[in-house]
Write a protein that holds these residues in place. Structure first.
Motif, mmCIF file in Angstrom:
data_model
loop_
_atom_site.group_PDB
_atom_site.id
_atom_site.type_symbol
_atom_site.label_atom_id
_atom_site.label_comp_id
_atom_site.label_asym_id
_atom_site.label_seq_id
_atom_site.Cartn_x
_atom_site.Cartn_y
_atom_site.Cartn_z
ATOM 1 N N LEU A 289 -7.899 19.878 -10.324
ATOM 2 C CA LEU A 289 -8.429 18.529 -10.131
ATOM 3 C C LEU A 289 -7.298 17.710 -9.504
ATOM 4 C CD1 LEU A 289 -11.190 17.393 -10.869
ATOM 5 C CD2 LEU A 289 -10.153 16.354 -12.872
ATOM 6 N N ILE A 290 -7.492 17.287 -8.268
ATOM 7 C CA ILE A 290 -6.381 16.616 -7.579
ATOM 8 C C ILE A 290 -6.800 15.192 -7.200
ATOM 9 C CG2 ILE A 290 -5.425 18.763 -6.659
ATOM 10 C CD1 ILE A 290 -6.680 17.980 -3.969
ATOM 11 N N SER A 291 -5.814 14.383 -6.939
ATOM 12 C CA SER A 291 -6.129 13.018 -6.474
ATOM 13 C C SER A 291 -6.152 13.034 -4.958
ATOM 14 C CB SER A 291 -5.103 12.031 -6.996
ATOM 15 O OG SER A 291 -3.818 12.401 -6.549
ATOM 16 N N ILE A 292 -7.154 12.376 -4.400
ATOM 17 C CA ILE A 292 -7.319 12.361 -2.935
ATOM 18 C C ILE A 292 -6.887 11.002 -2.425
ATOM 19 C CG2 ILE A 292 -8.939 12.654 -1.046
ATOM 20 C CD1 ILE A 292 -10.714 14.227 -2.927
ATOM 21 N N GLN A 293 -6.007 11.009 -1.440
ATOM 22 C CA GLN A 293 -5.610 9.729 -0.834
ATOM 23 C C GLN A 293 -6.717 9.313 0.136
ATOM 24 O OE1 GLN A 293 -2.843 8.344 -2.017
ATOM 25 N NE2 GLN A 293 -2.705 10.188 -3.282
ATOM 26 N N ARG B 210 -3.341 13.382 2.687
ATOM 27 C CA ARG B 210 -4.517 13.176 1.821
ATOM 28 C C ARG B 210 -4.502 14.045 0.563
ATOM 29 N NH1 ARG B 210 -10.113 13.463 3.903
ATOM 30 N NH2 ARG B 210 -10.469 12.302 2.002
ATOM 31 N N PHE B 211 -3.973 15.259 0.699
ATOM 32 C CA PHE B 211 -3.976 16.159 -0.469
ATOM 33 C C PHE B 211 -2.555 16.620 -0.789
ATOM 34 C CE2 PHE B 211 -7.747 17.227 2.252
ATOM 35 C CZ PHE B 211 -8.666 16.471 1.548
ATOM 36 N N GLN C 256 -1.116 17.242 -3.454
ATOM 37 C CA GLN C 256 -0.962 18.143 -4.599
ATOM 38 C C GLN C 256 -1.426 19.570 -4.320
ATOM 39 O OE1 GLN C 256 -3.355 15.481 -7.000
ATOM 40 N NE2 GLN C 256 -1.737 15.383 -8.520
ATOM 41 N N ASP D 38 -15.404 15.732 -2.782
ATOM 42 C CA ASP D 38 -15.160 14.286 -2.791
ATOM 43 C C ASP D 38 -14.827 13.776 -4.191
ATOM 44 O OD1 ASP D 38 -17.615 15.021 -3.636
ATOM 45 O OD2 ASP D 38 -18.765 13.604 -2.427
ATOM 46 N N THR D 39 -15.110 14.624 -5.212
ATOM 47 C CA THR D 39 -14.824 14.222 -6.592
ATOM 48 C C THR D 39 -13.384 14.549 -6.991
ATOM 49 O OG1 THR D 39 -15.692 16.366 -7.230
ATOM 50 C CG2 THR D 39 -17.191 14.504 -7.397
ATOM 51 N N GLY D 40 -12.617 15.191 -6.077
ATOM 52 C CA GLY D 40 -11.233 15.566 -6.383
ATOM 53 C C GLY D 40 -11.126 16.975 -6.943
ATOM 54 N N GLU D 41 -12.281 17.640 -7.129
ATOM 55 C CA GLU D 41 -12.238 19.018 -7.625
ATOM 56 C C GLU D 41 -11.838 19.936 -6.474
ATOM 57 O OE1 GLU D 41 -15.979 19.440 -10.429
ATOM 58 O OE2 GLU D 41 -16.269 18.077 -8.766
#
Lengths: 132, 141
Positions: free
Chosen positions: A125-129, B47-48, B50, B61-64
């Motif tokens: 589960l990551i944070s999207i900028q 944007r990603f 991590q 779009d939920t971050g999964e």
């Protein structure tokens, strides 16, 4: 003479109960199926109808097969006992079929909902900028 | 959990096989919104931040995020006509085979690309940069 009345009562009560259960299934199963097929009412009605037809065939088939008896009915008491024996089994079979149908409805619904998610749980589960 | 409605696929733009797969996905009918971002590109890094580097990833779009072997099955799930296959590939026996096949192809993807003469997005970009385009000129009468 008793036996003919027994058969008539047995057939009438069994078939009326079958129709009542099938109608209940048709009316209340519809919303489950619409949910399972993502709001596609036409497909839900079609599957609902097919399930109810299967339900009728199995139950009416069982009711007619179970009609036969070797018991000699000589009194009102033995007539009532025979009808109750037969009806009891038919009601239990109807109940079992009803729960089987509910299970099928629920399975279809859960499967429909599962299709809205990918087949695996996410690996991270990551944070999207936000996009610039 | 909330339904997934759009994905960003982070793919290796230096690999011909991955570029071909991306083109193939683009030719299909998607059931959810799909976008592609080259792994290691400034956009992907921004944007990603991590995401692990050098691995195929699908980010919803939920971050999964789904990585590697799971990512490409999720790609199939997102396409019309392949959703059923994606669910079938999760059965215990098939998922084991699929995982091994993915690991094998992924490890040798550059060799496979050169064997099949598949050019990567990066190579195509470089080649296009070398092309000299004549400036448009109107001949004086």
């Amino acid at each position: 003479m008793y036996i003919v009345v027994c058969y008539a009562v047995y057939l009438a009560v069994s078939l009326m109960t079958t129709v009542w259960v099938a109608r209940t299934l048709r009316q209340n199963g519809r919303s489950f199926l619409i949910d399972a097929f993502h709001g596609n009412g036409e497909l839900a009605d079609s599957v609902n109808h097919l399930l109810v037809v299967g339900f009728y065939l199995i139950n009416v088939g069982y009711v007619t097969l179970a009609l036969h008896t070797a018991v000699q009915v000589t009194s009102v008491r033995s007539a009532i006992e025979l009808v109750c024996d037969k009806l009891g089994v038919v009601l239990i079979v109807l109940g079992a079929m009803h729960f089987l149908n509910l299970y099928v409805f629920n399975r279809l619904r859960r499967r429909g909902q599962a299709e809205l998610r990918p087949p695996f749980p996410p690996d991270a589960l990551i944070s999207i900028q936000p996009e610039s | 959990m909330a339904p997934v409605t759009s994905f960003t696929i982070v793919y290796d733009a230096t690999c011909g096989l991955c570029t071909r797969a991306k083109d193939w996905i683009n030719q299909q009918t998607p059931l959810v919104g799909l976008r592609f971002v080259a792994a290691g590109s400034p956009e992907a890094r921004r944007r990603f931040p991590q995401l692990p580097a050098g691995e195929l990833a699908v980010v919803a779009d939920t971050g999964e995020a789904w990585l590697g072997n799971h990512a490409w099955i999720v790609c199939l799930w997102a396409l019309e006509g392949y959703r059923e296959l994606a669910f079938r590939l999760t059965s215990p026996l098939l998922s084991l085979m699929v995982r091994e096949a993915y690991a094998l192809v992924s490890k040798n993807r550059f060799a496979v690309s050169s064997l099949l003469r598949l050019r990567s997005q990066r190579e195509l970009e470089q080649q296009l940069r070398k092309v000299v385009v004549q400036r448009c000129q109107i001949e004086p009468k």
